[in-house]
Design an enzyme around this catalytic site. Structure first.
Site, PDB file in Angstrom:
ATOM      1  N   CYS A   1      -4.345 -14.656   1.996  1.00  0.00           N
ATOM      2  CA  CYS A   1      -4.317 -16.065   1.584  1.00  0.00           C
ATOM      3  C   CYS A   1      -2.876 -16.543   1.727  1.00  0.00           C
ATOM      4  O   CYS A   1      -2.219 -16.892   0.752  1.00  0.00           O
ATOM      5  CB  CYS A   1      -4.807 -16.221   0.152  1.00  0.00           C
ATOM      6  SG  CYS A   1      -6.452 -15.513  -0.150  1.00  0.00           S
ATOM      7  N   ALA A   2      -2.391 -16.566   2.962  1.00  0.00           N
ATOM      8  CA  ALA A   2      -0.958 -16.702   3.216  1.00  0.00           C
ATOM      9  C   ALA A   2      -0.417 -18.090   2.924  1.00  0.00           C
ATOM     10  O   ALA A   2       0.775 -18.239   2.640  1.00  0.00           O
ATOM     11  CB  ALA A   2      -0.658 -16.322   4.672  1.00  0.00           C
TER      12      ALA A   2
ATOM     13  N   LYS B   1       5.206 -15.568   0.837  1.00  0.00           N
ATOM     14  CA  LYS B   1       5.156 -14.130   0.565  1.00  0.00           C
ATOM     15  C   LYS B   1       5.151 -13.326   1.873  1.00  0.00           C
ATOM     16  O   LYS B   1       5.688 -12.216   1.922  1.00  0.00           O
ATOM     17  CB  LYS B   1       3.948 -13.791  -0.301  1.00  0.00           C
ATOM     18  CG  LYS B   1       4.052 -14.357  -1.726  1.00  0.00           C
ATOM     19  CD  LYS B   1       2.867 -13.971  -2.576  1.00  0.00           C
ATOM     20  CE  LYS B   1       3.038 -14.468  -4.014  1.00  0.00           C
ATOM     21  NZ  LYS B   1       3.040 -15.955  -4.109  1.00  0.00           N
TER      22      LYS B   1
ATOM     23  N   ASP C   1      -5.295 -17.631   6.689  1.00  0.00           N
ATOM     24  CA  ASP C   1      -5.607 -18.651   5.684  1.00  0.00           C
ATOM     25  C   ASP C   1      -6.633 -19.608   6.270  1.00  0.00           C
ATOM     26  O   ASP C   1      -6.805 -19.689   7.492  1.00  0.00           O
ATOM     27  CB  ASP C   1      -4.352 -19.422   5.271  1.00  0.00           C
ATOM     28  CG  ASP C   1      -4.489 -20.058   3.898  1.00  0.00           C
ATOM     29  OD1 ASP C   1      -4.090 -19.424   2.908  1.00  0.00           O
ATOM     30  OD2 ASP C   1      -5.021 -21.179   3.814  1.00  0.00           O
TER      31      ASP C   1
ATOM     32  N   ASP D   1      -3.337 -13.124  -2.477  1.00  0.00           N
ATOM     33  CA  ASP D   1      -2.709 -14.094  -3.377  1.00  0.00           C
ATOM     34  C   ASP D   1      -3.701 -15.240  -3.513  1.00  0.00           C
ATOM     35  O   ASP D   1      -3.596 -16.266  -2.852  1.00  0.00           O
ATOM     36  CB  ASP D   1      -1.378 -14.548  -2.775  1.00  0.00           C
ATOM     37  CG  ASP D   1      -0.628 -15.505  -3.677  1.00  0.00           C
ATOM     38  OD1 ASP D   1      -0.979 -15.624  -4.861  1.00  0.00           O
ATOM     39  OD2 ASP D   1       0.310 -16.160  -3.183  1.00  0.00           O
TER      40      ASP D   1
ATOM     41  N   CYS E   1      -1.370 -16.874  -9.674  1.00  0.00           N
ATOM     42  CA  CYS E   1      -0.341 -17.504 -10.517  1.00  0.00           C
ATOM     43  C   CYS E   1      -1.036 -18.161 -11.710  1.00  0.00           C
ATOM     44  O   CYS E   1      -0.934 -19.364 -11.936  1.00  0.00           O
ATOM     45  CB  CYS E   1       0.497 -18.494  -9.724  1.00  0.00           C
ATOM     46  SG  CYS E   1      -0.435 -19.730  -8.801  1.00  0.00           S
TER      47      CYS E   1
END
Length: 393
Positions: A209-210, A215, A233, A281, A334
């Site tokens: 999930c760039a 990252k 992505d 992510d 997050c």
């Protein structure tokens, strides 16, 4: 602008932000920029003062206010210098009526506050989620060294190997070091979860999930461009930003893969069962980043949180198919909600017998379920959850 006119501008902006929050529209920072782009007469002091008023109101009001005026009345209730500015002047807000009530204050609407408590977020930790965030950078070791890099301002060297902190609002994007790719803007917590990936030279590593690749670039830097990096992505616009960012940073990204939702495995078929490490992510509520986007509390509802947890399960299942026997799947959100952290890991392990959770080898965070959680209060970073999942050999 007079002080009263600044309050009225803040009210107008808050109305726009509230409307966008209900419609899942543009974020607050973009709306503020657009507002002042159409009002060139406002000077830098005016823009700064209005922005400060807007964010004071957003941070103060937990439940979504009925209006921007109600939100500013809440600020006025806490700051006695604001109330007299409701003076009915030409460009100012009308005087406060005897029956007007300010918006309710607090951390968040009741169901979100209950989610925080159920996730073990204590009141002081919850309050830290609404503090004003600093600006952290990562020194790009492909081009520079933290010990010797020369920057226009002196920052605070942080615990992560290449992290430096500056005050919020520092115009880092104007610095030569940024334009030349020697530094990247990246929160301390984000840098630590990249360290938790444990990337090594010679490995095949997929950033599933760039997004725009923050990252991905950190992984390229940590491996000295000696790993085979694949960034994937579903967002064409964001993924399209990676190539110029990588070129500026001198980072080697072997493949970028645009994913079609529902057909991700087909697009990633060359790497099925071959990746040493897969970073997931995952899209999430962003509750760990409320100090940067405090209006996120107004945008989130129960249906959206449920949709996100289902999406997290989906991308974890895809990631599991990419990992080689004995390889590692790194799950990151997050968020500070257990629904988007510990609960997702437990559900994954139930679906995938033979996989095991391993400790995250980073010197920050606190254990939460079978993972590690970072918070602003304890770690000086955005809120993150990270779990290391290893497949059976």
């Amino acid at each position: 602008m007079t002080p009263s006119a600044r309050v009225q501008a803040a009210i107008e902006l808050l109305d726009s932000i509230l409307e966008a929050a209900m419609a899942k529209g543009a974020p607050a920072d973009r709306l503020i920029s657009e507002y002042f782009r159409a009002r060139r007469y406002a000077g830098s002091k005016d823009r700064r003062a209005v922005r400060e008023l807007v964010y004071r109101a957003i941070r103060l009001c937990g439940p979504r206010p009925a209006s921007g005026r109600a939100a500013m009345l809440a600020v006025a209730q806490h700051d006695k210098e604001i109330a007299p500015l409701f003076d009915g002047s030409t460009h100012g807000p009308p005087a406060i009526g005897p029956d007007e009530k300010p918006a309710k204050t607090g951390i968040a609407v009741s169901w979100l506050a209950a989610k925080l408590a159920a996730s073990g977020i204590e009141p002081e930790v919850a309050r830290s989620l609404l503090d004003r965030a600093p600006l952290d950078i990562r020194v790009n070791t492909l081009k520079a060294d933290r010990a010797t890099i020369e920057l226009p301002e002196e920052g605070e060297q942080l615990s992560a190997p290449n992290a430096i902190r500056f005050p919020s609002g520092t115009n880092i994007d104007q610095w030569p070091a940024f334009r030349e790719g020697n530094i990247e803007i990246q929160d301390l917590g984000s840098q630590w979860v990249c360290e938790a990936v444990g990337a090594k030279s010679g490995e095949v590593i997929i950033d599933l999930c760039a997004g725009a690749g923050g990252k991905t670039l950190a992984l390229a830097s940590s491996t000295g461009n000696a790993a085979s990096l694949i960034a994937a992505d579903t967002d064409k616009r964001r993924l399209g930003n990676l190539a110029p960012r990588a070129a500026r940073a001198g980072a080697s990204v072997e493949h970028t893969v645009l994913l079609d939702p529902g057909k991700e495995v087909e697009a990633l078929s060359p790497w099925l069962g071959k990746a040493d490490r897969v970073l997931v992510d995952a899209p999430c509520s962003g509750s760990g980043t409320w100090r940067r986007n405090p209006e996120g509390r107004w945008r989130l509802d129960k249906n959206e949180l449920e949709r996100l947890t289902q999406l997290q399960d989906h991308v974890l299942n895809i990631g599991a198919q990419l990992v080689r026997p004995g390889g590692t799947l790194v799950f990151v959100t997050c968020s500070v909600f257990d629904e988007e952290g510990a609960h997702r890991v437990n559900a994954f392990l139930d679906r995938h017998p033979g996989w095991q959770a391993q400790p995250a080898e980073i010197p920050v965070g606190q254990p939460r379920g079978k993972g590690t959680r970072l918070t602003p209060l304890h770690d000086g970073a955005d809120g993150f959850f990270v779990a290391i999942l290893q497949s059976s050999c």
